[in-house]
Design a protein around this motif. Structure first.
Motif, mmCIF file in Angstrom:
data_model
loop_
_atom_site.group_PDB
_atom_site.id
_atom_site.type_symbol
_atom_site.label_atom_id
_atom_site.label_comp_id
_atom_site.label_asym_id
_atom_site.label_seq_id
_atom_site.Cartn_x
_atom_site.Cartn_y
_atom_site.Cartn_z
ATOM 1 N N MET A 152 55.721 21.680 96.778
ATOM 2 C CA MET A 152 54.805 21.033 97.994
ATOM 3 C C MET A 152 54.420 22.078 98.800
ATOM 4 N N GLU A 242 51.495 17.455 91.970
ATOM 5 C CA GLU A 242 52.248 17.012 93.032
ATOM 6 C C GLU A 242 53.234 16.159 92.582
ATOM 7 N N SER A 244 56.102 13.707 93.614
ATOM 8 C CA SER A 244 56.606 13.249 94.836
ATOM 9 C C SER A 244 56.900 11.923 94.618
#
Ligand code: NAD
Length: 289
Positions: A152, A242, A244
């Motif tokens: 990130m 990403e 997450s």
């Protein structure tokens, strides 16, 4: 088709070790590169896994490791360029200490090993993988595959770890700029995973305990991202995902604003590629003399 072989850097802990086990469960053979041995309790199968001591920040060390890795089963199909460390220097927080210690003299040269491991290590790995991938005697999969571990911090700056942030931004830049040529010229797809906070040995003491439980990304999300990039039908290329919590969010290459207004016969990125190709081949020839 012969069974595929993966090479994983930073494979003795955290994400690299989880990926190694994940690949082994899917019938891959795996070469583990790391500066430390994998833990004995991982009980990795001897016929399907090979540990090679390697410092990815050193070209000589990584080149020797890739050679040995290729010779093991006579092929390499996938490289997970994953080894990474956090910052080893701080400009501003140590400035007062430097003032006191060095006065009018220049301070000590900063420790830049974060760049060596995270960014140079990934570039070296891409170069070495391409070399050996092209020497495979047969195909085990449609295309070669490189996945680099960014973070990130490669998309959003992380105060306190500027070296880490710069190298992870660098990995994103590498992936986006390598991918089109890698696919066209060498038949290799290049992608990147940008994990959020995953509990591993990377976190310094205190961070893990202080991190909110609701903000922890499970390892299963990271493995899902690898599965996406290994999927031959989806054939992702040049993507940064990403990873997450439970989510995978793709961050494709941004396009400069206004580029649609420029009248051109050739796409600027293709022009770049064509011009630099000739020049870089000249450089390579010259370095042989
Ligand atoms: N854990 C997270 O929250 C997180 C988040 C974003 C990105 N990442 C990235 O994921 C990757 C893996 O980290 P992790 O969280 O599993 O950490 P980790 O510390 O558990 O594992 C990293 C491994 O890399 C190895 N390594 C370090 N320097 C090396 C070198 N010079 N040569 C070869 N191996 C070396 C270490 O020995 C270790 O086994 C790193 O690139 C890291 O930046 C992790």
């Amino acid at each position: 088709m012969s069974s595929p072989v993966a090479i994983v850097t930073g494979a003795s802990s955290g994400i690299g070790l989880a990926l190694t086990k994940h690949l082994l469960s899917q019938n891959w053979s795996v070469v583990l590169l790391d500066v430390q041995n994998p833990p004995a309790e991982a009980a990795l199968p001897k016929d399907k896994s090979l540990y090679i001591h390697c410092d990815v920040g050193s070209w000589d060390s990584q080149a020797a490791a890739f050679k040995q890795a290729f010779e093991w089963k006579g092929r390499l199909d996938f490289a997970a360029l994953n080894a990474g460390i956090d910052d080893r220097d701080d400009i501003f927080r140590t400035a007062a200490l430097d003032q006191a210690e060095f006065g009018n003299h220049a301070p000590r040269k900063p420790d830049m090993s974060t760049f060596d491991v995270n960014l140079l290590g990934a570039y070296y790995g891409a170069k070495l993988f391409t070399h050996y991938y092209l020497r495979n005697p047969s195909k085990s999969r449609k295309l070669g595959c490189i996945v680099m571990t960014s973070s990130m911090a490669g998309l959003y700056p992380h105060a306190g770890v500027p070296q880490y942030t710069a190298t992870k931004y660098g990995v994103v830049g590498l992936v986006r700029s390598l991918a089109p040529v890698a696919l066209k010229v060498s038949g290799i797809r290049v992608n990147s995973i940008c994990p959020a906070f995953v509990p591993t040995n990377l976190a310094p003491p205190g961070l893990m305990e202080a991190w909110p439980k609701s903000g922890i990304t499970p390892m299963s999300t990271i493995m899902r991202a690898y599965d996406e990039f290994l999927d031959e039908e989806k054939a992702w290329n040049g993507q940064c995902v990403e990873a997450s919590l439970e989510e995978l969010t793709y961050r494709g290459t941004p396009v400069p604003p206004g580029s649609e207004k420029v009248e051109i016969d050739i796409h600027p990125l293709r022009l770049f590629d064509e011009i630099y190709r000739e020049r870089n081949i000249k450089f390579a020839r010259r370095s042989k003399i």
